[in-house]
Motif scaffolding. Structure first.
Motif, short mmCIF file in Angstrom:
data_model
loop_
_atom_site.label_atom_id
_atom_site.label_comp_id
_atom_site.label_asym_id
_atom_site.label_seq_id
_atom_site.Cartn_x
_atom_site.Cartn_y
_atom_site.Cartn_z
N ALA A 1 0.61 -1.26 -0.03
CA ALA A 1 0.11 0.03 -0.04
C ALA A 1 0.85 1.26 -0.12
O ALA A 1 0.80 2.08 -0.62
CB ALA A 1 -0.99 0.24 1.11
N ALA A 2 1.80 1.28 0.95
CA ALA A 2 2.83 2.49 0.81
C ALA A 2 3.42 2.62 -0.37
O ALA A 2 3.61 3.87 -0.79
CB ALA A 2 3.57 2.25 2.08
N SER A 3 3.88 1.47 -1.01
CA SER A 3 4.65 1.81 -2.27
C SER A 3 3.68 2.33 -3.23
O SER A 3 4.18 3.27 -4.13
CB SER A 3 5.33 0.39 -2.79
N ALA A 4 2.42 1.98 -3.50
CA ALA A 4 1.36 2.23 -4.31
C ALA A 4 1.02 3.94 -4.07
O ALA A 4 1.07 4.58 -5.08
CB ALA A 4 0.32 1.56 -4.43
N PHE A 5 1.06 4.21 -2.86
CA PHE A 5 0.63 5.58 -2.68
C PHE A 5 1.72 6.43 -2.90
O PHE A 5 1.53 7.59 -3.53
CB PHE A 5 0.40 5.65 -1.14
N ARG A 6 3.08 6.19 -2.55
CA ARG A 6 4.20 6.79 -2.76
C ARG A 6 4.35 6.97 -4.53
O ARG A 6 4.83 8.21 -4.71
CB ARG A 6 5.59 6.05 -2.21
N LEU A 7 4.07 5.95 -5.34
CA LEU A 7 4.34 6.06 -6.58
C LEU A 7 3.24 7.22 -7.02
O LEU A 7 3.31 7.81 -8.13
CB LEU A 7 4.15 4.69 -7.16
N ALA A 8 1.87 7.11 -6.50
CA ALA A 8 0.99 8.09 -7.01
C ALA A 8 1.46 9.28 -6.50
O ALA A 8 1.22 10.33 -7.56
CB ALA A 8 -0.37 7.61 -6.11
N LEU A 9 2.00 9.69 -5.70
CA LEU A 9 2.29 11.05 -5.15
C LEU A 9 3.82 11.38 -5.97
O LEU A 9 3.83 12.57 -6.27
CB LEU A 9 2.86 11.05 -3.76
N GLU A 10 4.45 10.57 -6.45
CA GLU A 10 5.43 10.75 -7.50
C GLU A 10 5.07 11.33 -8.93
O GLU A 10 5.48 12.27 -9.44
CB GLU A 10 6.29 9.48 -7.81
N LYS A 11 3.78 10.88 -9.23
CA LYS A 11 2.88 11.48 -10.37
C LYS A 11 2.15 12.61 -10.17
O LYS A 11 2.00 13.52 -10.86
CB LYS A 11 2.02 10.40 -10.89
N ASP A 12 1.75 12.97 -8.97
CA ASP A 12 1.04 14.04 -8.50
C ASP A 12 1.09 14.16 -7.00
O ASP A 12 0.49 13.56 -6.00
CB ASP A 12 -0.55 13.59 -8.78
N ALA A 13 1.98 15.01 -6.89
CA ALA A 13 2.27 15.29 -5.41
C ALA A 13 1.12 15.75 -4.49
O ALA A 13 1.42 15.61 -3.24
CB ALA A 13 3.44 16.48 -5.17
N VAL A 14 -0.01 16.14 -5.04
CA VAL A 14 -1.11 16.69 -4.25
C VAL A 14 -2.46 15.86 -4.40
O VAL A 14 -3.40 16.36 -4.25
CB VAL A 14 -1.38 18.14 -4.19
N HIS A 15 -2.18 14.68 -4.88
CA HIS A 15 -3.28 13.69 -4.95
C HIS A 15 -3.94 13.52 -3.65
O HIS A 15 -3.28 12.65 -2.72
CB HIS A 15 -2.82 12.27 -5.68
#
Length: 305
Positions: free
Chosen positions: A105-119
Motif C-alpha cells: 500500500a505504501a509503495s503504491a501511494f508513494r508512486l501515486a504521489l510521485e506522479k501527482d504530489a497533491v493527490h
C-alpha cells in the motif's frame, strides 16, 4: 457495513469520475510488486487489453463485483501501458491498505504521489497507513495536506481527530470530528470517536449521546458497545454496563472488564466484587480472575496500611 465498505469510500469517487487517459504505449515497466492476492495464474486466461483505459475499466468492473485481486491485476496491466496515472496507483494502494498489505500500500501511494504530489487520496491513504504504524508526525502532515487539497476527506479528518485526542488536544479533536460529520453524518465510527473524545474530558452525557447515535446507525458497532460499557461502569451504572459489554463479549469477560475499570478508578472493593463475579461466571476464567483478585487485594491491603 460490508467487508469492502472502507476501501469503497476511499475509491468510489474515482470510479464515477474515471481516470485520465493517455496513449496506450508499452512502457516496459512492471508493477507486479504491488500485487498481493490470488496467484496471477488465476488470471492467465483473461483477454488481452488494447489500452490502459480498457484495463482500468475492467479493473473498476471487477472491483464493483467484489473481485479485488482481479481489480488490482487489471490496474497493474494498465500501468504497464500508462505508468503515469496517479489515480491507478492510488486505487491499488487503497485496496492493499484495506487488505492490511501495508508495504505494498505504501509503495503504491508513494508512486501515486510521485506522479501527482497533491493527490488527495494518496495523501490520505499514506497518512492513514502511517498512523497505523504510529508514525504520528508524518501521518499528521500527510492527512493535513490531504484535507488542504480536498476538504471533503472525512477519513483524513477522522485520523487527525484521533491523533489530536492522543496528544491531549481535545478541542482540536472535536473540531476535526465535527467537520468529518458534516461530510459523513451517518457514520457510526465518527460518532463513536466524537463520543470518546467527550468521555476523555468527562462530558459524560455528551459522550453517551454520541455513542447512542453511533449504535442507532450501526447496532453491531463493537467498539461503541465497549466504550458505552466503560462509560456506564465509570458512572456506576453497573446493570447497563454489563448489558452493553455483553453485546460483544461473554459474561465472564464483561465482569472482568468492569473490574479493571473500577480498579483503574481506585475503587478496589468494587473491582474485587467484579473479579469474583468473573470467576463465578466461567470456571475456565478461574486462573485469570484469581490473578486479578490477588492484585486488587494487594491494593486494598496497601491502602489499609
Amino acid at each position: 457495513m460490508t467487508k469492502l465498505a472502507g476501501v469503497g469510500v476511499l475509491i468510489a469517487t474515482l470510479f464515477l469520475a474515471g481516470c485520465a487517459s493517455s496513449p496506450a504505449v508499452k512502457s516496459g515497466n512492471s508493477y507486479k510488486q504491488l500485487y498481493e492476492g490470488t496467484s496471477e495464474l488465476t488470471f492467465s486466461t483473461l483477454m488481452p487489453v488494447e489500452s490502459a483505459e480498457e484495463a482500468i475499466a475492467r479493473g473498476d468492473a471487477a472491483y464493483r463485483r467484489g473481485k479485488v485481486d482481479e481489480a488490482v491485476f487489471e490496474y497493474i496491466r494498465s500501468l504497464e501501458l500508462d505508468p503515469d496515472n496517479a489515480d491507478t496507483f492510488y486505487k491499488i494502494g487503497a485496496i492493499n491498505l484495506h487488505k492490511e498489505a501495508l508495504g505494498k500500500a505504501a509503495s503504491a501511494f508513494r508512486l501515486a504521489l510521485e506522479k501527482d504530489a497533491v493527490h488527495p487520496g494518496a495523501l490520505e491513504g499514506l497518512g492513514l497507513m502511517l498512523m497505523k504504524q504510529r508514525e504520528y508526525g508524518q501521518a499528521r502532515t500527510m492527512l493535513g495536506k490531504a484535507v488542504e487539497t480536498d476538504s471533503n476527506r472525512w477519513q483524513a479528518l477522522n485520523g487527525l481527530g484521533i491523533m489530536a485526542d492522543l496528544r491531549g488536544d481535545f478541542a482540536a479533536a472535536r473540531s476535526h470530528y465535527d467537520r468529518a460529520l458534516v461530510i459523513s453524518p451517518r457514520n457510526a465510527k465518527l460518532h463513536n470517536n466524537l463520543g470518546y473524545s467527550y468521555y476523555l474530558i468527562g462530558h459524560w452525557s455528551r459522550a453517551e449521546n454520541q455513542y447512542q447515535a453511533a449504535l442507532n446507525l450501526e447496532p453491531g458497532h463493537e467498539r461503541t458497545w465497549r466504550n458505552l460499557g466503560q462509560l456506564y461502569t465509570r458512572l456506576q451504572r453497573y446493570d447497563e454496563a454489563l448489558e452493553a459489554l455483553a453485546k460483544v463479549m461473554d459474561e465472564a469477560d464483561a465482569w472482568n472488564a468492569m473490574g479493571y475499570i473500577r480498579m483503574a478508578e481506585g475503587d478496589y472493593p468494587q473491582a474485587e466484587t467484579f473479579f469474583q463475579k468473573a470467576a463465578k461466571a466461567s470456571p475456565s476464567y478461574h486462573v485469570t480472575s484469581n490473578e486479578n483478585l490477588a492484585q486488587v487485594r494487594r491494593l486494598i491491603a496497601r491502602d489499609g496500611d
